[in-house]
Design an enzyme around this catalytic site. Structure first.
Site, PDB file in Angstrom:
ATOM      1  N   HIS A 440      50.166  45.810  43.155  1.00 50.58           N
ATOM      2  CA  HIS A 440      48.975  46.562  42.721  1.00 50.58           C
ATOM      3  C   HIS A 440      49.392  47.982  42.355  1.00 50.58           C
ATOM      4  O   HIS A 440      50.397  48.478  42.853  1.00 50.58           O
ATOM      5  CB  HIS A 440      47.905  46.556  43.817  1.00 50.58           C
ATOM      6  CG  HIS A 440      47.094  45.292  43.790  1.00 50.58           C
ATOM      7  ND1 HIS A 440      45.724  45.288  43.761  1.00 50.58           N
ATOM      8  CD2 HIS A 440      47.488  44.000  43.745  1.00 50.58           C
ATOM      9  CE1 HIS A 440      45.301  44.039  43.701  1.00 50.58           C
ATOM     10  NE2 HIS A 440      46.346  43.239  43.713  1.00 50.58           N
ATOM     11  N   GLU A 465      37.606  45.045  42.381  1.00 51.23           N
ATOM     12  CA  GLU A 465      37.348  46.113  43.360  1.00 51.23           C
ATOM     13  C   GLU A 465      36.490  47.219  42.744  1.00 51.23           C
ATOM     14  O   GLU A 465      35.930  48.034  43.470  1.00 51.23           O
ATOM     15  CB  GLU A 465      38.668  46.671  43.905  1.00 51.23           C
ATOM     16  CG  GLU A 465      39.512  47.354  42.848  1.00 51.23           C
ATOM     17  CD  GLU A 465      40.840  47.897  43.384  1.00 51.23           C
ATOM     18  OE1 GLU A 465      41.052  47.891  44.598  1.00 51.23           O
ATOM     19  OE2 GLU A 465      41.665  48.311  42.557  1.00 51.23           O
TER      20      GLU A 465
HETATM   21  C1  NOJ Z   1      44.066  49.190  45.903  1.00 50.33           C
HETATM   22  C2  NOJ Z   1      44.346  47.741  45.668  1.00 50.33           C
HETATM   23  O1  NOJ Z   1      44.071  47.381  44.335  1.00 50.33           O
HETATM   24  C3  NOJ Z   1      43.515  46.927  46.640  1.00 50.33           C
HETATM   25  O2  NOJ Z   1      43.645  45.538  46.381  1.00 50.33           O
HETATM   26  C4  NOJ Z   1      43.928  47.284  48.046  1.00 50.33           C
HETATM   27  O3  NOJ Z   1      43.121  46.587  48.957  1.00 50.33           O
HETATM   28  C5  NOJ Z   1      43.756  48.792  48.293  1.00 50.33           C
HETATM   29  N1  NOJ Z   1      44.427  49.534  47.274  1.00 50.33           N
HETATM   30  C6  NOJ Z   1      44.297  49.208  49.649  1.00 50.33           C
HETATM   31  O4  NOJ Z   1      45.676  48.980  49.711  1.00 50.33           O
HETATM   32 CA    CA Z   2      43.918  48.913  42.390  1.00 51.70          CA
END
Ligand code: NOJ
Ligand code: CA
Length: 652
Positions: A440, A465
């Site tokens: 990520h 998200e």
């Molecule tokens: C951003 C990431 O895209 C997400 O999947 C993750 O849960 C959070 N950061 C925390 O690490």
């Molecule tokens: Ca992210």
């Protein structure tokens, strides 16, 4: 089989054509300036564009240039991918390498190598060791892609705090006066589709694009904090500069030239398996649990064992656990500078969880949130991977949730040369330990998964998200034509609890299933909490359980950028097909023709929006139908505003 010619020419030009002759790239050296242009069917696509680069502390490479040799060869092979969207990729091109030297006393030498495919033009610079130096600093790369300024582009900004996590905007090429990321997808006024990208990005800053003073798009290499673009040892070659071309938007979505431009793996990666996983994850996004310790801590041994049991009941192979290590308390973005990747919180016993997962046949997906503090992470890297390797963990999700990276005591862009090097280090270390990665806040995909198949997925765009107000239904109708040209994406699909109070998800329920076909990922998450799958929608979950994470072939059926996308994919391991479709805010009635199927009968399970479904006020409205289908069948389906559909075609 190659031809070469020895020359000493200061003026030179040559037409380079694709195997089928539809693409012609015209190469020229004149007045010490190297240029190229590209046409398709005789129509200009890339107008005369300059090539070159500036070496720090050196005079420009534009005096007394001459071509000393031209070498040509043909290549035609079928590449077999271990996993992905298409098992077989055509690698058919005509290659021409132009060798340059200076007539002056510096006698610097370099090569520009072109490969012309039936659906793309690619070229790169190669710099061998020089008579007078072995290491260079690159001040700028002067590659132009001179397109009609009235073309339409779909852009996200580069060099910005949220990395690639922006909404796409439609604009004219004339508006690209600040740096944007690649793949940059463009529709020309004469109706062709173009996407400018790069392949095999190693040890160099990533290429962004920006109009220069001549109003041509020019490579804007992500800089290092010292202002240069890269420091490299010679010999060095830049990544491939890639211009993908097609007659339609959907044809662009299966352009796999980027993978063809990468090398095959040098060792055996047969241990790599694509994965579907649930996670101790979305419960944090909706506020039920927390990453940090305390009453609502998500990553406890107890919860992990419960989720392992749920994975077994659901028939899902993997479980991601976030928030198991120390460092999430208080301001985790700030504390990240001291995160530990080996000590777990007091309520989480990694060994016990790993042993339990093993006994139940579930693969754990470990998690390393570095918060971009790369110095802190690299200090622990070997040990951090050993902790997981010792626990029998074969998958790690990594994250770099910060606006910049902290490397070598300096603030650097994620996408700069040192960032690219860091990501590569993790991929190679993981490969040594038989671990697969899902990165990520990554560096964009440039096809290196072909060489490193253990890099199963990345994020690198706005994913779910951002639901809760920051994602419009248009977004997922742009991704297939833009971001997804750079490879799979972990979009975290499969949210069924659409109307939760904290992060309402603005899609229909059927569309959540569609994502599994539309947005490919070698590590595919079923992102919601198990209870929503088990007790609320067990019938729908059957689709998520059965949809493959690797496909034999991909066949886009219909679509337009930012409006809709419909794609069919055949399973890598069976004769079953899957079809997914998504639309923007417009409802659409679509006609499906099944003539692409093999002979024989299929049982179709159709998950579609109901007539009255709507992403805002009736997201749960859907129908599940079953019917027999063969290659003469046709079907009409309605996609609701913000909706979509998914179909499984089981071979009878
Ligand atoms: C951003 C990431 O895209 C997400 O999947 C993750 O849960 C959070 N950061 C925390 O690490
Ligand atoms: Ca992210």
């Amino acid at each position: 089989m190659f031809k070469w010619a020895s020359l000493r020419k200061t003026e030179f030009d040559q037409d380079l054509s694709s195997p089928n002759g539809r693409i012609v790239c015209h190469f020229r050296l004149k007045n010490n300036q190297i240029t190229y242009n590209v046409s398709r069917d005789g129509h200009p696509i890339v107008k005369e564009s300059k090539l070159g680069f500036k070496i720090y502390g050196e005079t420009p490479l534009e005096d007394d240039l001459k071509i000393i040799r031209v070498r040509q060869q043909k290549h035609n092979e079928t590449i077999e991918m271990q996993w992905g969207e298409d098992r077989f990729i055509n690698n058919n091109y005509r290659e021409t390498a132009f060798y340059f030297s200076e007539a002056n006393n510096k006698q610097r030498i370099f090569t520009i190598r072109f490969r012309i495919f039936d659906n793309a033009v690619a070229f790169r610079y190669e710099i061998p060791p020089q008579p007078s130096f072995r290491r260079i600093s690159i001040e700028d790369e002067m590659t132009e892609f001179n397109l009609d300024l009235n073309s339409t582009a779909w852009k996200i900004p580069a060099l910005q705090p949220d990395r690639y996590e922006y909404n796409y905007e439609k604009c004219s090429v004339y508006d690209l006066s600040y740096s944007v990321h690649t793949p940059l997808t463009i529709r020309t006024p004469n109706g062709y589709y173009v996407s400018i990208h790069e392949a095999a990005l190693y040890d160099y800053g990533s290429m962004n694009l920006k109009l220069n003073s001549r109003h041509a798009l020019k490579s804007d290499i992500t800089p290092l904090s010292d202002g240069t673009k890269a420091h490299v040892d010679l010999p060095f070659q830049t990544p491939w500069r890639l211009v993908m071309l097609s007659d339609s938007a959907i044809e662009l979505t299966t352009n796999r030239t980027m993978f063809a431009l990468n090398d095959p793996p040098t060792s055996d990666f047969l241990w790599v398996k694509t994965l579907k996983f649930i996670g101790i994850w979305w419960a944090m996004y909706v506020g039920e649990w927390t990453w940090a310790t305390g009453e609502k801590h998500g990553a406890t041994t107890k919860h992990a064992k419960e989720y392992i049991d749920a994975a077994v009941r659901l028939g899902i192979s993997g479980l991601l656990i976030e928030g198991w290590n120390e460092g999430w308390e208080g301001d985790w973005l700030e504390n990240g500078r001291n995160n530990s990747f080996s000590s777990s919180t007091s309520d989480f016993d990694l060994k016990a969880v790993a042993d339990y997962a093993k006994s139940r046949g579930v693969e754990l997906v470990g998690h390393h949130e570095t918060v971009g503090f790369v110095d802190n992470y690299e200090k622990q890297l070997e040990e951090a991977y050993n902790v997981y390797a010792a626990a029998g963990v074969h998958y790690i999700k990594t994250g770099y949730a910060n606006s910049m990276m902290y490397i070598n005591g300096r603030k650097e862009y994620h996408h700069s040369q040192v960032g690219v090097r860091h990501y590569q280090k993790t991929v190679q270390l993981a490969a040594r330990k038989n671990i697969c990665l899902d990165i990520h806040e990554p560096i964009k995909g440039t096809g290196i998964e072909r060489t490193w198949p253990n890099l199963l997925s990345r994020e690198g765009a706005r994913g779910q998200e951002y639901e809760g107000g920051s994602l419009s239904p248009t977004h997922a109708c742009i991704l297939p034509y833009t971001r997804l040209l750079s490879g799979g994406m972990d979009y975290t699909s499969g949210i069924f609890d659409l109307q939760n109070n904290v992060k309402p998800v603005y899609t229909t329920l059927a569309r959540q299933l569609a994502y599994y076909v539309v947005i490919y990922s070698g590590m595919q998450m079923a992102a919601d909490r198990p209870i929503f799958y088990e007790s609320k929608y067990p019938k729908l979950f059957e689709f998520i359980r059965e949809v493959p994470t690797s496909f034999e072939k991909t066949l886009p059926l219909a679509g337009e950028i930012g409006e809709y996308y419909i794609v069919a994919r055949k399973d890598y391991d069976s004769d079953n097909w899957y079809i997914g479709g998504v639309t923007d805010v417009e409802p659409r009635r679509i006609h499906l023709d099944f003539s692409f199927l093999d002979q024989g009968e299929y049982l179709a399970k159709i998950y579609a929006d109901s007539e009255d479904a709507h992403y805002k006020n009736n997201p749960f409205g859907m129908e599940v139908l079953e019917q027999r289908i063969n290659r003469t069948s046709s079907l009409v389906l309605r996609m609701a505003p913000g909706g979509g559909f998914a179909i499984q075609l089981q071979r009878l």
